[in-house]
Scaffold this motif. Structure first.
Motif, PDB file in Angstrom:
ATOM      1  N   ALA A 204       0.816  -1.218   0.000  1.00  0.00           N
ATOM      2  CA  ALA A 204       0.000   0.000   0.000  1.00  0.00           C
ATOM      3  C   ALA A 204       0.850   1.269   0.000  1.00  0.00           C
ATOM      4  O   ALA A 204       0.548   2.228  -0.719  1.00  0.00           O
ATOM      5  CB  ALA A 204      -0.934   0.003   1.208  1.00  0.00           C
ATOM      6  N   THR A 205       1.917   1.290   0.779  1.00  0.00           N
ATOM      7  CA  THR A 205       2.759   2.489   0.866  1.00  0.00           C
ATOM      8  C   THR A 205       3.423   2.786  -0.469  1.00  0.00           C
ATOM      9  O   THR A 205       3.464   3.941  -0.915  1.00  0.00           O
ATOM     10  CB  THR A 205       3.837   2.317   1.955  1.00  0.00           C
ATOM     11  N   ILE A 206       3.932   1.756  -1.122  1.00  0.00           N
ATOM     12  CA  ILE A 206       4.576   1.947  -2.430  1.00  0.00           C
ATOM     13  C   ILE A 206       3.551   2.414  -3.460  1.00  0.00           C
ATOM     14  O   ILE A 206       3.827   3.319  -4.259  1.00  0.00           O
ATOM     15  CB  ILE A 206       5.255   0.637  -2.906  1.00  0.00           C
ATOM     16  N   LYS A 207       2.363   1.824  -3.435  1.00  0.00           N
ATOM     17  CA  LYS A 207       1.314   2.244  -4.368  1.00  0.00           C
ATOM     18  C   LYS A 207       0.955   3.712  -4.165  1.00  0.00           C
ATOM     19  O   LYS A 207       0.699   4.439  -5.121  1.00  0.00           O
ATOM     20  CB  LYS A 207       0.068   1.366  -4.192  1.00  0.00           C
ATOM     21  N   ARG A 208       0.941   4.156  -2.899  1.00  0.00           N
ATOM     22  CA  ARG A 208       0.627   5.553  -2.641  1.00  0.00           C
ATOM     23  C   ARG A 208       1.748   6.475  -3.111  1.00  0.00           C
ATOM     24  O   ARG A 208       1.500   7.618  -3.481  1.00  0.00           O
ATOM     25  CB  ARG A 208       0.339   5.764  -1.150  1.00  0.00           C
ATOM     26  N   SER A 209       2.964   5.978  -3.096  1.00  0.00           N
ATOM     27  CA  SER A 209       4.082   6.813  -3.562  1.00  0.00           C
ATOM     28  C   SER A 209       3.950   7.153  -5.042  1.00  0.00           C
ATOM     29  O   SER A 209       4.374   8.223  -5.484  1.00  0.00           O
ATOM     30  CB  SER A 209       5.423   6.119  -3.293  1.00  0.00           C
ATOM     31  N   PHE A 210       3.328   6.236  -5.824  1.00  0.00           N
ATOM     32  CA  PHE A 210       3.155   6.488  -7.260  1.00  0.00           C
ATOM     33  C   PHE A 210       2.345   7.756  -7.514  1.00  0.00           C
ATOM     34  O   PHE A 210       2.556   8.448  -8.511  1.00  0.00           O
ATOM     35  CB  PHE A 210       2.434   5.302  -7.938  1.00  0.00           C
ATOM     36  N   ILE A 211       1.405   8.053  -6.631  1.00  0.00           N
ATOM     37  CA  ILE A 211       0.532   9.222  -6.788  1.00  0.00           C
ATOM     38  C   ILE A 211       1.353  10.510  -6.872  1.00  0.00           C
ATOM     39  O   ILE A 211       1.001  11.443  -7.586  1.00  0.00           O
ATOM     40  CB  ILE A 211      -0.463   9.314  -5.611  1.00  0.00           C
ATOM     41  N   TYR A 212       2.482  10.532  -6.149  1.00  0.00           N
ATOM     42  CA  TYR A 212       3.261  11.767  -6.023  1.00  0.00           C
ATOM     43  C   TYR A 212       4.536  11.767  -6.862  1.00  0.00           C
ATOM     44  O   TYR A 212       5.354  12.674  -6.739  1.00  0.00           O
ATOM     45  CB  TYR A 212       3.599  11.996  -4.540  1.00  0.00           C
ATOM     46  N   TYR A 213       4.674  10.760  -7.715  1.00  0.00           N
ATOM     47  CA  TYR A 213       5.928  10.624  -8.462  1.00  0.00           C
ATOM     48  C   TYR A 213       6.279  11.877  -9.273  1.00  0.00           C
ATOM     49  O   TYR A 213       7.408  12.375  -9.197  1.00  0.00           O
ATOM     50  CB  TYR A 213       5.863   9.405  -9.391  1.00  0.00           C
ATOM     51  N   GLU A 214       5.344  12.393 -10.050  1.00  0.00           N
ATOM     52  CA  GLU A 214       5.640  13.539 -10.919  1.00  0.00           C
ATOM     53  C   GLU A 214       6.047  14.763 -10.109  1.00  0.00           C
ATOM     54  O   GLU A 214       6.984  15.479 -10.478  1.00  0.00           O
ATOM     55  CB  GLU A 214       4.436  13.865 -11.812  1.00  0.00           C
ATOM     56  N   ASP A 215       5.352  15.024  -9.011  1.00  0.00           N
ATOM     57  CA  ASP A 215       5.684  16.178  -8.167  1.00  0.00           C
ATOM     58  C   ASP A 215       7.055  16.014  -7.531  1.00  0.00           C
ATOM     59  O   ASP A 215       7.853  16.952  -7.484  1.00  0.00           O
ATOM     60  CB  ASP A 215       4.626  16.361  -7.071  1.00  0.00           C
ATOM     61  N   VAL A 216       7.341  14.814  -7.033  1.00  0.00           N
ATOM     62  CA  VAL A 216       8.635  14.561  -6.400  1.00  0.00           C
ATOM     63  C   VAL A 216       9.766  14.676  -7.424  1.00  0.00           C
ATOM     64  O   VAL A 216      10.799  15.301  -7.164  1.00  0.00           O
ATOM     65  CB  VAL A 216       8.655  13.171  -5.725  1.00  0.00           C
ATOM     66  N   LYS A 217       9.561  14.097  -8.589  1.00  0.00           N
ATOM     67  CA  LYS A 217      10.588  14.147  -9.634  1.00  0.00           C
ATOM     68  C   LYS A 217      10.893  15.594 -10.020  1.00  0.00           C
ATOM     69  O   LYS A 217      12.060  15.990 -10.141  1.00  0.00           O
ATOM     70  CB  LYS A 217      10.111  13.363 -10.867  1.00  0.00           C
ATOM     71  N   ARG A 218       9.834  16.388 -10.208  1.00  0.00           N
ATOM     72  CA  ARG A 218      10.012  17.786 -10.614  1.00  0.00           C
ATOM     73  C   ARG A 218      10.785  18.584  -9.553  1.00  0.00           C
ATOM     74  O   ARG A 218      11.746  19.285  -9.872  1.00  0.00           O
ATOM     75  CB  ARG A 218       8.648  18.436 -10.865  1.00  0.00           C
ATOM     76  N   GLU A 219      10.373  18.460  -8.297  1.00  0.00           N
ATOM     77  CA  GLU A 219      11.007  19.269  -7.250  1.00  0.00           C
ATOM     78  C   GLU A 219      12.403  18.770  -6.895  1.00  0.00           C
ATOM     79  O   GLU A 219      13.287  19.576  -6.598  1.00  0.00           O
ATOM     80  CB  GLU A 219      10.115  19.297  -6.007  1.00  0.00           C
ATOM     81  N   ALA A 220      12.618  17.459  -6.938  1.00  0.00           N
ATOM     82  CA  ALA A 220      13.955  16.926  -6.670  1.00  0.00           C
ATOM     83  C   ALA A 220      14.938  17.412  -7.730  1.00  0.00           C
ATOM     84  O   ALA A 220      16.071  17.796  -7.419  1.00  0.00           O
ATOM     85  CB  ALA A 220      13.920  15.399  -6.644  1.00  0.00           C
ATOM     86  N   THR A 221      14.492  17.423  -8.983  1.00  0.00           N
ATOM     87  CA  THR A 221      15.334  17.917 -10.081  1.00  0.00           C
ATOM     88  C   THR A 221      15.605  19.398  -9.904  1.00  0.00           C
ATOM     89  O   THR A 221      16.746  19.864 -10.048  1.00  0.00           O
ATOM     90  CB  THR A 221      14.644  17.667 -11.439  1.00  0.00           C
ATOM     91  N   ARG A 222      14.565  20.148  -9.593  1.00  0.00           N
ATOM     92  CA  ARG A 222      14.685  21.601  -9.435  1.00  0.00           C
ATOM     93  C   ARG A 222      15.637  21.967  -8.291  1.00  0.00           C
ATOM     94  O   ARG A 222      16.426  22.905  -8.393  1.00  0.00           O
ATOM     95  CB  ARG A 222      13.302  22.201  -9.173  1.00  0.00           C
TER      96      ARG A 222
END
Length: 385
Positions: A204-222
């Motif tokens: 369940a925790t990993i599945k919930r992480s998918f929801i935020y992937y795009e936001d995390v990727k964008r801000e981590a890169t930034r």
């Protein structure tokens, strides 16, 4: 003569500019001091609303439960049913007060459908206490942006958007006599407490992480920080509870504290100091942006004298939990981060890690460092392999 005139003009201009800048700085400081005072009043109003809401719940429940770091708690309008999503232990619990089993099953069925179909906006709008806080924020001129309408439990239980048919089968499968526990004792003498507990899937925790992937990727890169670090921090802080709230107080996925990390992160992002409230930080995009910005501030500013990137990463993780000053204390006994960096630079990354686990001031920070390092490996494998 012309040169003298120009020189004089430049001096007057510079003096005027300096005076204007000084005035601007004083104005900014004055405005921020006023904001801090408003925030203090806002916190008092929050605490008053919290106490009032708890007293109201105590009319129905022997032990009122509120949303915390890793639990999302939602009460029905009549306060006689409550849903507890325990993200830390992967468990969904629904409790209702009813006079007899048939009534209880109907109420549990409705609450279960809401639990697995509600998005973050639904939970926020349905929460009487959060709506009280929103009014308090508005009256104190604290930013109250719209909450993102992101799924909470649906992606965990259903591969696709649940239909009426799939919901019917889901409820029928879970609302059975053998799964419902009954307690005779209740604050309302004519009612019993009916409890339904459902285990969430192990992933369940990993599945919930998918929801935020795009936001995390964008801000981590930034912010030039590892994507796996942001995910590991979210996992450790809230287990992906978007409405996480702790006593500090800290809010949202990355548990931002408005008066410390919130100020530093907002200034880094927008070049001005500002205090933000709970609803601002329940917005997942804002929260991930602020949390990632704070990690950048720790890694590239507060701890930038540490030369080895791995050593600096370990110190950044610990500092996110306990502050850069407490990290310095583990090495030199004071909060002097520059002096601490000189000692850290003479150690290997593993020696730094060992020293932090031995000499960090608080046990919580030691456990936090271990958990985040371990979870970074997990999210690196999932998202960066």
């Amino acid at each position: 003569m012309f040169k003298t005139f120009v020189a004089s003009a430049l001096l007057i201009s510079c003096a005027s500019a300096i005076s204007s800048f000084d005035s601007y700085k004083k104005s900014q400081k004055s405005n921020f001091t006023q904001e801090k005072s408003q925030f203090s009043d806002y916190k008092k109003a929050q605490q008053k609303a919290f106490s009032s809401y708890i007293k109201e719940l105590e009319k129905y429940w022997k032990k009122p439960i509120m949303t915390s770091k890793k639990k999302l708690v939602s009460y029905a309008k009549d306060k006689k049913s409550r849903t507890i999503i325990d993200f830390g232990h992967n468990r969904l619990t629904i409790e209702t007060l009813a006079k007899e089993t048939q009534e209880a099953e109907q109420k549990l069925s409705l609450a279960l459908v809401q639990a697995v179909t509600f998005n973050t906006e639904d939970f926020y709008n349905n929460d009487e206490f959060e709506q009280q806080l929103a009014k308090i924020e508005a009256s104190h001129k604290i930013a109250t942006p719209k909450i993102d309408a992101e799924p909470v439990l649906a992606p965990i239980f259903f591969k696709e958007q649940p239909t009426k048919k799939s919901l019917y089968h889901f409820v029928k499968h879970n609302i059975t006599p053998e799964k419902i526990q009954i307690q005779k004792s209740s604050k309302i003498k004519t009612d019993k407490v009916y409890t339904l507990t459902i285990s969430l899937p192990k992933d369940a925790t990993i599945k919930r992480s998918f929801i935020y992937y795009e936001d995390v990727k964008r801000e981590a890169t930034r912010q030039q920080i590892p994507l796996a670090l942001v995910f590991a921090i979210i996992h450790s802080e809230s287990s992906f509870n978007p409405m996480a709230r702790s006593y500090v107080p800290a809010y949202g996925l990355m548990q931002i504290v408005p008066r410390t990390a919130g100020i530093d992160a907002y200034y880094h992002l927008y070049k001005k100091k500002r205090l933000v409230g709970s609803s601002y930080l329940y917005n997942s995009k804002n929260n991930i942006k602020m949390g990632s910005a704070y990690l950048h501030v720790l890694y590239y500013k507060y701890l930038h004298h540490i030369k080895n990137p791995t050593s600096r990463l370990y110190c950044t993780i610990a500092a996110y939990n306990t502050g850069a000053g407490n990290v310095a204390r583990a090495f030199v006994g004071t909060n002097d981060t520059y002096r601490a960096a000189q000692m850290i630079n003479r150690l290997t990354p593993e020696e730094v890690y060992t020293r932090l686990l031995k000499d960090l001031r608080y046990s919580e920070a030691k456990r936090y460092l271990m958990k985040v390092r371990k979870r970074m490996k997990l999210y690196k494998k999932i998202y960066e392999s």
